[in-house]
Design a protein around this motif. Structure first.
Motif, PDB file in Angstrom:
ATOM      1  N   ALA A  95       0.247  -6.460  -3.383  1.00  0.00           N
ATOM      2  CA  ALA A  95      -0.353  -6.680  -2.065  1.00  0.00           C
ATOM      3  C   ALA A  95      -1.766  -6.114  -2.015  1.00  0.00           C
ATOM      4  CB  ALA A  95       0.518  -6.046  -0.985  1.00  0.00           C
ATOM      5  N   GLU A  96      -1.961  -4.967  -2.629  1.00  0.00           N
ATOM      6  CA  GLU A  96      -3.307  -4.379  -2.680  1.00  0.00           C
ATOM      7  C   GLU A  96      -4.271  -5.284  -3.444  1.00  0.00           C
ATOM      8  OE1 GLU A  96      -2.402   0.420  -2.387  1.00  0.00           O
ATOM      9  OE2 GLU A  96      -2.328  -0.571  -4.347  1.00  0.00           O
ATOM     10  N   LYS A  97      -3.787  -5.909  -4.517  1.00  0.00           N
ATOM     11  CA  LYS A  97      -4.640  -6.834  -5.263  1.00  0.00           C
ATOM     12  C   LYS A  97      -5.015  -8.038  -4.411  1.00  0.00           C
ATOM     13  CE  LYS A  97      -3.626  -5.836 -10.105  1.00  0.00           C
ATOM     14  NZ  LYS A  97      -3.326  -6.441 -11.427  1.00  0.00           N
ATOM     15  N   ALA A  98      -4.044  -8.564  -3.667  1.00  0.00           N
ATOM     16  CA  ALA A  98      -4.334  -9.708  -2.799  1.00  0.00           C
ATOM     17  C   ALA A  98      -5.383  -9.347  -1.758  1.00  0.00           C
ATOM     18  CB  ALA A  98      -3.049 -10.186  -2.120  1.00  0.00           C
ATOM     19  N   VAL A  99      -5.237  -8.165  -1.146  1.00  0.00           N
ATOM     20  CA  VAL A  99      -6.194  -7.711  -0.137  1.00  0.00           C
ATOM     21  C   VAL A  99      -7.572  -7.497  -0.751  1.00  0.00           C
ATOM     22  CG1 VAL A  99      -6.791  -5.732   1.321  1.00  0.00           C
ATOM     23  CG2 VAL A  99      -4.508  -6.745   1.460  1.00  0.00           C
ATOM     24  N   ALA A 100      -7.612  -6.937  -1.960  1.00  0.00           N
ATOM     25  CA  ALA A 100      -8.903  -6.708  -2.612  1.00  0.00           C
ATOM     26  C   ALA A 100      -9.613  -8.022  -2.911  1.00  0.00           C
ATOM     27  CB  ALA A 100      -8.698  -5.916  -3.904  1.00  0.00           C
ATOM     28  N   LEU A 101      -8.839  -9.046  -3.250  1.00  0.00           N
ATOM     29  CA  LEU A 101      -9.438 -10.343  -3.566  1.00  0.00           C
ATOM     30  C   LEU A 101      -9.864 -11.103  -2.315  1.00  0.00           C
ATOM     31  CD1 LEU A 101      -6.959 -11.388  -6.395  1.00  0.00           C
ATOM     32  CD2 LEU A 101      -9.431 -11.049  -6.685  1.00  0.00           C
ATOM     33  N   GLU A 102      -9.109 -10.947  -1.223  1.00  0.00           N
ATOM     34  CA  GLU A 102      -9.448 -11.614   0.040  1.00  0.00           C
ATOM     35  C   GLU A 102      -9.296 -10.619   1.183  1.00  0.00           C
ATOM     36  OE1 GLU A 102      -7.648 -15.360   0.930  1.00  0.00           O
ATOM     37  OE2 GLU A 102      -7.991 -16.174  -1.085  1.00  0.00           O
ATOM     38  N   PRO A 103     -10.257  -9.728   1.359  1.00  0.00           N
ATOM     39  CA  PRO A 103     -10.118  -8.660   2.352  1.00  0.00           C
ATOM     40  C   PRO A 103     -10.120  -9.135   3.802  1.00  0.00           C
ATOM     41  CG  PRO A 103     -12.286  -8.615   1.329  1.00  0.00           C
ATOM     42  CD  PRO A 103     -11.471  -9.584   0.547  1.00  0.00           C
ATOM     43  N   GLN A 104     -10.514 -10.380   4.038  1.00  0.00           N
ATOM     44  CA  GLN A 104     -10.542 -10.890   5.408  1.00  0.00           C
ATOM     45  C   GLN A 104      -9.282 -11.679   5.760  1.00  0.00           C
ATOM     46  OE1 GLN A 104     -13.152  -9.895   7.383  1.00  0.00           O
ATOM     47  NE2 GLN A 104     -13.609  -8.741   5.512  1.00  0.00           N
ATOM     48  N   ASN A 105      -8.286 -11.636   4.909  1.00  0.00           N
ATOM     49  CA  ASN A 105      -7.061 -12.397   5.137  1.00  0.00           C
ATOM     50  C   ASN A 105      -6.049 -11.538   5.910  1.00  0.00           C
ATOM     51  OD1 ASN A 105      -4.354 -13.565   4.649  1.00  0.00           O
ATOM     52  ND2 ASN A 105      -5.457 -15.004   3.328  1.00  0.00           N
ATOM     53  N   SER A 106      -5.788 -11.908   7.139  1.00  0.00           N
ATOM     54  CA  SER A 106      -4.888 -11.147   8.003  1.00  0.00           C
ATOM     55  C   SER A 106      -3.478 -11.061   7.430  1.00  0.00           C
ATOM     56  CB  SER A 106      -4.853 -11.800   9.391  1.00  0.00           C
ATOM     57  OG  SER A 106      -3.879 -11.203  10.215  1.00  0.00           O
ATOM     58  N   LEU A 107      -2.982 -12.168   6.896  1.00  0.00           N
ATOM     59  CA  LEU A 107      -1.624 -12.201   6.359  1.00  0.00           C
ATOM     60  C   LEU A 107      -1.446 -11.212   5.224  1.00  0.00           C
ATOM     61  CD1 LEU A 107       1.189 -13.610   6.203  1.00  0.00           C
ATOM     62  CD2 LEU A 107       0.159 -15.185   4.543  1.00  0.00           C
ATOM     63  N   TYR A 108      -2.456 -11.078   4.368  1.00  0.00           N
ATOM     64  CA  TYR A 108      -2.331 -10.186   3.215  1.00  0.00           C
ATOM     65  C   TYR A 108      -2.286  -8.728   3.666  1.00  0.00           C
ATOM     66  CZ  TYR A 108      -3.550 -14.371   0.509  1.00  0.00           C
ATOM     67  OH  TYR A 108      -3.579 -15.630  -0.042  1.00  0.00           O
ATOM     68  N   HIS A 109      -3.042  -8.385   4.697  1.00  0.00           N
ATOM     69  CA  HIS A 109      -2.969  -7.028   5.241  1.00  0.00           C
ATOM     70  C   HIS A 109      -1.593  -6.768   5.861  1.00  0.00           C
ATOM     71  CE1 HIS A 109      -7.089  -5.515   4.745  1.00  0.00           C
ATOM     72  NE2 HIS A 109      -7.481  -6.763   4.910  1.00  0.00           N
ATOM     73  N   LEU A 110      -1.042  -7.783   6.524  1.00  0.00           N
ATOM     74  CA  LEU A 110       0.291  -7.629   7.111  1.00  0.00           C
ATOM     75  C   LEU A 110       1.331  -7.332   6.050  1.00  0.00           C
ATOM     76  CD1 LEU A 110       2.416  -7.834   9.340  1.00  0.00           C
ATOM     77  CD2 LEU A 110       2.361 -10.330   9.061  1.00  0.00           C
ATOM     78  N   TRP A 111       1.309  -8.087   4.940  1.00  0.00           N
ATOM     79  CA  TRP A 111       2.292  -7.865   3.891  1.00  0.00           C
ATOM     80  C   TRP A 111       2.106  -6.508   3.220  1.00  0.00           C
ATOM     81  CZ3 TRP A 111       6.812  -9.775   2.983  1.00  0.00           C
ATOM     82  CH2 TRP A 111       7.134 -11.039   3.471  1.00  0.00           C
ATOM     83  N   LEU A 112       0.880  -6.075   3.067  1.00  0.00           N
ATOM     84  CA  LEU A 112       0.642  -4.740   2.503  1.00  0.00           C
ATOM     85  C   LEU A 112       1.227  -3.677   3.422  1.00  0.00           C
ATOM     86  CD1 LEU A 112      -0.538  -2.774   0.486  1.00  0.00           C
ATOM     87  CD2 LEU A 112      -2.783  -3.078   1.563  1.00  0.00           C
ATOM     88  N   GLY A 113       1.010  -3.819   4.720  1.00  0.00           N
ATOM     89  CA  GLY A 113       1.576  -2.865   5.668  1.00  0.00           C
ATOM     90  C   GLY A 113       3.095  -2.861   5.647  1.00  0.00           C
ATOM     91  N   GLN A 114       3.690  -4.048   5.532  1.00  0.00           N
ATOM     92  CA  GLN A 114       5.148  -4.122   5.498  1.00  0.00           C
ATOM     93  C   GLN A 114       5.714  -3.447   4.249  1.00  0.00           C
ATOM     94  OE1 GLN A 114       5.755  -8.371   5.901  1.00  0.00           O
ATOM     95  NE2 GLN A 114       6.054  -8.208   8.105  1.00  0.00           N
TER      96      GLN A 114
END
Length: 302
Positions: free
Chosen positions: A58-77
């Motif tokens: 999830a951290e990798k996904a967020v790092a690649l697309e930091p403006q993606n709301s869904l990826y931040h949600l999954w990282l938080g979950q």
């Protein structure tokens, strides 16, 4: 990767964890900057309850697309689930990160209502010194209610329940009445009845949930898990899981390999050990890394 069986999202929804991991790892090897693939890897590991792996992807996904709301949600979950199993110091540290990720998800997409729901749950459950705030949860409920009245009532129900107020049950019922897909909220009402010790009402709510369920949703999986944990109607719960597993479409939220595991536990409790072993084995055939099934099979095979 032609065909449905090679589609990672289809494999994820079908609960075929091993195949999904293989397909996604091949994809990432060819496209290392593919944020969606990393997000899907995180979600497979989330199903497998491998929280560190899920967080890492999830951290990798967020790092690649930091403006993606869904990826931040999954990282938080993923961080939230790890916090539930962690020691207090680790849990406190993770809790702050969970709050940050949920708030970031909401700020990036105000209409990400699953993120608002999870953020509300954080505000409701967390102690004040970690950022818990019932007033902020009510603000989320007010915002959500304009577009999704059922979710707004559900958030208010959780607030009322957490504060020990008598209005919680009424809010759960308002969520049911306001929803076009009420099965989910019937299950939530059933959970409320379990937490308050009203087991007959719990089973009645489960029946209502099943009567309003839609093909491919997670109702039978969730209802069976609830009955198992409440030590009620094991036979009915097993029937629900068998029907769920046999469906053509299943839900990411109710992985089929977990359904086999839950069915195995139910059968074991009914002293049907041979059938239970078969279910644990079926679970591991789909998800060889699923520790709960490995441990259950080792226990029952002794």
């Amino acid at each position: 990767m032609a065909g449905a069986d090679a589609d990672p999202m289809a494999l994820l929804k079908a609960g075929k964890a091993d195949q999904a991991l293989h397909a996604l790892n091949v994809l990432v090897a060819h496209e290392p900057n593919n944020a969606q693939a990393h997000n899907l890897l995180s979600r497979v590991y989330y199903q497998l309850e491998l929280w560190d792996n899920s967080i890492h992807m999830a951290e990798k996904a967020v790092a690649l697309e930091p403006q993606n709301s869904l990826y931040h949600l999954w990282l938080g979950q993923a961080m939230g689930r790890k916090a539930e199993d962690a020691n207090p110091l680790t849990a406190f540290s993770l809790a702050r990160k969970v709050k940050t990720e949920f708030e970031r998800a909401v700020s990036l997409d105000p209409n990400n209502f699953p993120a608002r729901a999870d953020l509300s749950e954080f505000y409701i459950e967390a102690p004040n010194f970690l950022g818990g705030d019932k007033n902020k949860a009510r603000q989320q409920a007010d915002f959500v209610a304009r577009r999704d009245p059922a979710l707004g009532h559900y958030i208010n129900a959780r607030i009322e329940e957490k504060q020990g107020n008598s209005g919680a049950e009424a809010e759960y019922k308002k969520a049911i009445a306001a929803s076009n897909e009420p099965a989910h909220y019937w299950v939530e009402l059933a959970h409320f009845y379990r937490r308050t010790g009203h087991f007959a009402d719990m089973e009645s709510a489960v029946t209502h949930a099943l009567n309003t369920a839609r093909p491919g949703d997670v109702t039978e999986f969730d209802a069976a898990a609830l009955l198992l944990h409440a030590s009620r109607n094991f036979g009915g719960a097993a029937q629900m899981l068998r029907h769920y597993i046999a469906q053509e479409e299943t839900s990411e939220e109710g992985p089929v390999f977990q359904a086999h595991y839950l069915l195995g536990v139910l059968l074991e409790k009914q002293v049907k050990n041979r059938e239970a072993i078969a279910e644990f084995q079926s679970s591991l055939q789909l998800a060889s890394q699923y520790k709960a099934s490995r441990d259950a099979l080792a226990r029952i095979s002794r």
